[in-house]
Design a protein around this motif. Structure first.
Motif, PDB file in Angstrom:
ATOM      1  N   PRO A 418      25.010-109.957  -7.076  1.00  0.00           N
ATOM      2  CA  PRO A 418      25.870-110.977  -7.690  1.00  0.00           C
ATOM      3  C   PRO A 418      27.003-110.385  -8.517  1.00  0.00           C
ATOM      4  N   LEU A 419      26.725-109.288  -9.243  1.00  0.00           N
ATOM      5  CA  LEU A 419      27.765-108.648 -10.045  1.00  0.00           C
ATOM      6  C   LEU A 419      28.853-108.053  -9.157  1.00  0.00           C
ATOM      7  N   LEU A 420      28.449-107.441  -8.059  1.00  0.00           N
ATOM      8  CA  LEU A 420      29.427-106.887  -7.119  1.00  0.00           C
ATOM      9  C   LEU A 420      30.237-107.993  -6.466  1.00  0.00           C
ATOM     10  N   ALA A 421      29.580-109.103  -6.138  1.00  0.00           N
ATOM     11  CA  ALA A 421      30.293-110.235  -5.542  1.00  0.00           C
ATOM     12  C   ALA A 421      31.331-110.782  -6.508  1.00  0.00           C
ATOM     13  N   GLU A 422      30.951-110.900  -7.775  1.00  0.00           N
ATOM     14  CA  GLU A 422      31.897-111.376  -8.791  1.00  0.00           C
ATOM     15  C   GLU A 422      33.085-110.430  -8.917  1.00  0.00           C
ATOM     16  N   LYS A 423      32.813-109.143  -8.827  1.00  0.00           N
ATOM     17  CA  LYS A 423      33.875-108.135  -8.976  1.00  0.00           C
ATOM     18  C   LYS A 423      34.914-108.236  -7.867  1.00  0.00           C
ATOM     19  N   ILE A 424      34.468-108.490  -6.640  1.00  0.00           N
ATOM     20  CA  ILE A 424      35.406-108.515  -5.511  1.00  0.00           C
ATOM     21  C   ILE A 424      35.923-109.922  -5.221  1.00  0.00           C
ATOM     22  N   GLY A 425      35.560-110.880  -6.088  1.00  0.00           N
ATOM     23  CA  GLY A 425      36.122-112.218  -5.960  1.00  0.00           C
ATOM     24  C   GLY A 425      35.331-113.192  -5.122  1.00  0.00           C
ATOM     25  N   LEU A 426      34.076-112.862  -4.772  1.00  0.00           N
ATOM     26  CA  LEU A 426      33.224-113.785  -4.025  1.00  0.00           C
ATOM     27  C   LEU A 426      32.372-114.606  -4.987  1.00  0.00           C
ATOM     28  N   ASP A 427      31.838-115.717  -4.493  1.00  0.00           N
ATOM     29  CA  ASP A 427      30.950-116.547  -5.305  1.00  0.00           C
ATOM     30  C   ASP A 427      29.601-115.843  -5.430  1.00  0.00           C
ATOM     31  N   PRO A 428      29.165-115.494  -6.661  1.00  0.00           N
ATOM     32  CA  PRO A 428      27.871-114.798  -6.830  1.00  0.00           C
ATOM     33  C   PRO A 428      26.697-115.588  -6.264  1.00  0.00           C
ATOM     34  N   ALA A 429      26.809-116.922  -6.223  1.00  0.00           N
ATOM     35  CA  ALA A 429      25.699-117.736  -5.715  1.00  0.00           C
ATOM     36  C   ALA A 429      25.397-117.451  -4.257  1.00  0.00           C
ATOM     37  N   VAL A 430      26.400-116.938  -3.515  1.00  0.00           N
ATOM     38  CA  VAL A 430      26.178-116.597  -2.105  1.00  0.00           C
ATOM     39  C   VAL A 430      25.136-115.496  -1.983  1.00  0.00           C
ATOM     40  N   MET A 431      25.043-114.658  -3.032  1.00  0.00           N
ATOM     41  CA  MET A 431      24.131-113.526  -2.987  1.00  0.00           C
ATOM     42  C   MET A 431      22.741-113.881  -3.498  1.00  0.00           C
ATOM     43  N   ALA A 432      22.373-115.129  -3.425  1.00  0.00           N
ATOM     44  CA  ALA A 432      21.082-115.556  -3.951  1.00  0.00           C
ATOM     45  C   ALA A 432      19.988-115.459  -2.900  1.00  0.00           C
ATOM     46  N   SER A 433      18.995-116.296  -3.056  1.00  0.00           N
ATOM     47  CA  SER A 433      17.711-116.162  -2.355  1.00  0.00           C
ATOM     48  C   SER A 433      17.781-115.784  -0.880  1.00  0.00           C
ATOM     49  N   PRO A 434      18.416-116.570   0.002  1.00  0.00           N
ATOM     50  CA  PRO A 434      18.315-116.263   1.434  1.00  0.00           C
ATOM     51  C   PRO A 434      18.911-114.910   1.806  1.00  0.00           C
ATOM     52  N   PHE A 435      20.094-114.612   1.275  1.00  0.00           N
ATOM     53  CA  PHE A 435      20.787-113.384   1.653  1.00  0.00           C
ATOM     54  C   PHE A 435      20.027-112.163   1.146  1.00  0.00           C
ATOM     55  N   ILE A 436      19.592-112.216  -0.111  1.00  0.00           N
ATOM     56  CA  ILE A 436      18.856-111.097  -0.686  1.00  0.00           C
ATOM     57  C   ILE A 436      17.515-110.926   0.008  1.00  0.00           C
ATOM     58  N   SER A 437      16.854-112.017   0.352  1.00  0.00           N
ATOM     59  CA  SER A 437      15.557-111.917   1.040  1.00  0.00           C
ATOM     60  C   SER A 437      15.693-111.182   2.361  1.00  0.00           C
ATOM     61  N   THR A 438      16.777-111.437   3.092  1.00  0.00           N
ATOM     62  CA  THR A 438      16.990-110.762   4.373  1.00  0.00           C
ATOM     63  C   THR A 438      17.146-109.256   4.177  1.00  0.00           C
ATOM     64  N   ILE A 439      17.933-108.863   3.171  1.00  0.00           N
ATOM     65  CA  ILE A 439      18.132-107.436   2.892  1.00  0.00           C
ATOM     66  C   ILE A 439      16.823-106.787   2.473  1.00  0.00           C
ATOM     67  N   VAL A 440      16.105-107.462   1.578  1.00  0.00           N
ATOM     68  CA  VAL A 440      14.862-106.893   1.046  1.00  0.00           C
ATOM     69  C   VAL A 440      13.794-106.800   2.135  1.00  0.00           C
ATOM     70  N   ASP A 441      13.753-107.727   3.079  1.00  0.00           N
ATOM     71  CA  ASP A 441      12.783-107.666   4.176  1.00  0.00           C
ATOM     72  C   ASP A 441      12.903-106.349   4.935  1.00  0.00           C
ATOM     73  N   VAL A 442      14.134-105.986   5.272  1.00  0.00           N
ATOM     74  CA  VAL A 442      14.362-104.733   6.007  1.00  0.00           C
ATOM     75  C   VAL A 442      13.967-103.538   5.151  1.00  0.00           C
ATOM     76  N   MET A 443      14.358-103.553   3.878  1.00  0.00           N
ATOM     77  CA  MET A 443      14.030-102.442   2.987  1.00  0.00           C
ATOM     78  C   MET A 443      12.518-102.272   2.829  1.00  0.00           C
ATOM     79  N   SER A 444      11.811-103.407   2.660  1.00  0.00           N
ATOM     80  CA  SER A 444      10.365-103.319   2.456  1.00  0.00           C
ATOM     81  C   SER A 444       9.657-102.771   3.692  1.00  0.00           C
TER      82      SER A 444
END
Length: 458
Positions: A418-444
């Motif tokens: 969310p902090l990176l999204a805010e920095k580059i001008g995107l809505d931080p809310a986009v980086m919430a549950s669904p998007f982060i869950s997808t990234i974390v699934d692969v990492m786990s």
């Protein structure tokens, strides 16, 4: 008086059926405009124009503002030219702007035809500002005073002009060029001596917004200082309008709704849930679902690449949902906390290191405690009670170490995105549950199979 909507609506429906118009009027008149609008929204649409005409002119205009756009459009189409002009004359400029933005072009044309030239000019002035700016939500109806007026003269001016203003709680002191010099409250005027000069009692330390400021920032400023209104100046510091607290509340509700929708992977919509059609709802949800479905195939690619290893230790498959689910939940917790803090201006990108450091410590403690609880559960429940002898100590160790690392990575990713999204001008809310869950699934999964290869020799 407590508003029992169900009982009053039922009573109103009975009176409508019995055509008891005087009694119906007596029921409606004591109610606030918002409650009357709610009652009318629950009645058949063919009755709406008739019931609306029972209201006196000023109350009718207030009720009209509180109605949904669909009802407003229905009423406008049923109005005569005289009735439409009466309603429009009672509207404040910002409410007229909101009405025009919601109506189809044919209705807008008729509205503009029946507004007076001054109102039309003010509406056009506000409409030129970007949708998310302070200028787009301000009203040009405010009380302005000159610094050389006495308190007695100022009160006379307020009495003469205040009836057409949205608020008179604050009066704004300007020079002949409309530059904002100060502010004086009604309370200050009432407590001052009649021969005091405005220049001597006004507050020159004025908090204001500029026309191009983000409207959400303006709403937060009103909330921060507890103001009922905030002056808005242009690039040359000339007072052009004010933003009132009711408009700020609408902005905060709108922004909160939009954030919730983005966090749930839904394209934002400005329509109420029950008034949004099925296909429109599908249109708002399908793009995100499609994107997340395609991105989730990365998890399948990782699992397929370890297919032979999983065939050897098939017991590992049953714990994949628990690991990915815990990782997704951990990341969502961090992201939601950071998004909330960003929206309240409690943190910004400059606090990235502090946020990561805090979430890292939280992640270590949470991960270790979860791993310990899970280790006991694996050996006591899975191995001993359920007699699953494939759950050995090395297998339990792989699962628990993966859990610790997954929670750590998920919380770090969840707070950083969310902090990176805010920095580059995107809505931080986009980086919430669904998007982060997808990234974390692969990492786990990568962490899981890395530990399995290291400890179990896959």
């Amino acid at each position: 008086m407590e508003f029992d909507s169900d009982a009053i609506i039922s009573h109103v429906e009975e009176l409508v059926e019995q055509r008891q118009w005087p009694a119906l009027r007596e029921v409606l008149l004591p109610l606030p405009a918002a409650d009357i609008a709610l009652i009318l929204s629950e009645l058949p649409e063919d009755r709406l124009p008739l019931l609306y005409r029972l209201l006196p002119k000023e109350l009718a205009a207030e009720v009209f503002v509180e109605m949904e756009p669909e009802q407003q459009e229905l009423l406008i189409k049923s109005f005569s030219d005289t009735e439409l002009k009466e309603v429009l004359d009672e509207l404040y400029v910002d409410d007229a702007v909101d009405l025009i933005e919601e109506m189809p072009a044919t209705v807008v044309k008729r509205i503009l035809q029946h507004t007076d030239p001054e109102t039309r000019r003010s509406v056009n002035e506000i409409l030129k500002y970007p949708e998310d700016s302070a200028g787009s939500i301000m009203t040009t109806e405010f009380v302005d005073l000159k610094k050389n007026l006495t308190v007695a003269d100022a009160i006379k001016r307020i009495r003469r002009t205040g009836t057409d203003k949205e608020t008179i709680n604050y009066c704004y002191v300007t020079d002949p060029s409309r530059h904002l010099l100060g502010i004086v409250s009604i309370r200050t005027l009432l407590l001052a001596e009649e021969d005091d000069v405005i220049e001597d009692i006004m507050d020159t330390n004025v908090v204001y917004a500029r026309t191009m400021d983000d409207k959400e920032d303006v709403a937060q400023t009103l909330n921060k200082y507890g103001f009922l209104a905030l002056p808005v100046v242009d690039a040359e510091d000339r007072l052009v309008g004010i933003v009132t607290v009711d408009d700020a509340m609408d902005v905060m509700e709108e922004e909160a709704t939009e954030d919730f929708e983005r966090m749930a992977a839904i394209l934002p919509t400005d329509k109420p849930y029950l008034r949004t059609g099925v296909f429109e709802t599908v249109k708002s949800r399908l793009p995100w679902l499609l994107l997340l479905m395609l991105s989730a195939t990365l998890s399948g690619i990782v699992i397929n690449s370890f297919e032979e290893s999983l065939a050897t230790y098939s017991v590992l498959i049953g714990f994949i949902p628990m690991l990915t689910g815990t990782g997704g939940n951990s990341g969502s917790q961090s992201s939601v906390a950071v998004i909330r803090s960003l929206s309240l201006n409690e943190i910004d990108f400059g606090d990235l290191c502090s946020v990561v450091w805090k979430e890292s410590r939280v992640a270590v403690v949470c991960g270790v405690l979860l791993a310990c609880a899970n280790f006991v559960k694996l050996l006591v429940v899975d191995r001993w009670l359920l007699q699953n002898l494939d759950v050995t100590i090395p297998v339990a160790l792989v699962i628990c170490l993966t859990l610790v690392c997954t929670v750590f990575c998920a919380k770090v990713v969840g707070c950083m995105l969310p902090l990176l999204a805010e920095k580059i001008g995107l809505d931080p809310a986009v980086m919430a549950s669904p998007f982060i869950s997808t990234i974390v699934d692969v990492m786990s999964l990568l962490i899981y199979f890395a530990f399995a290869s290291l400890i179990l020799g896959l």
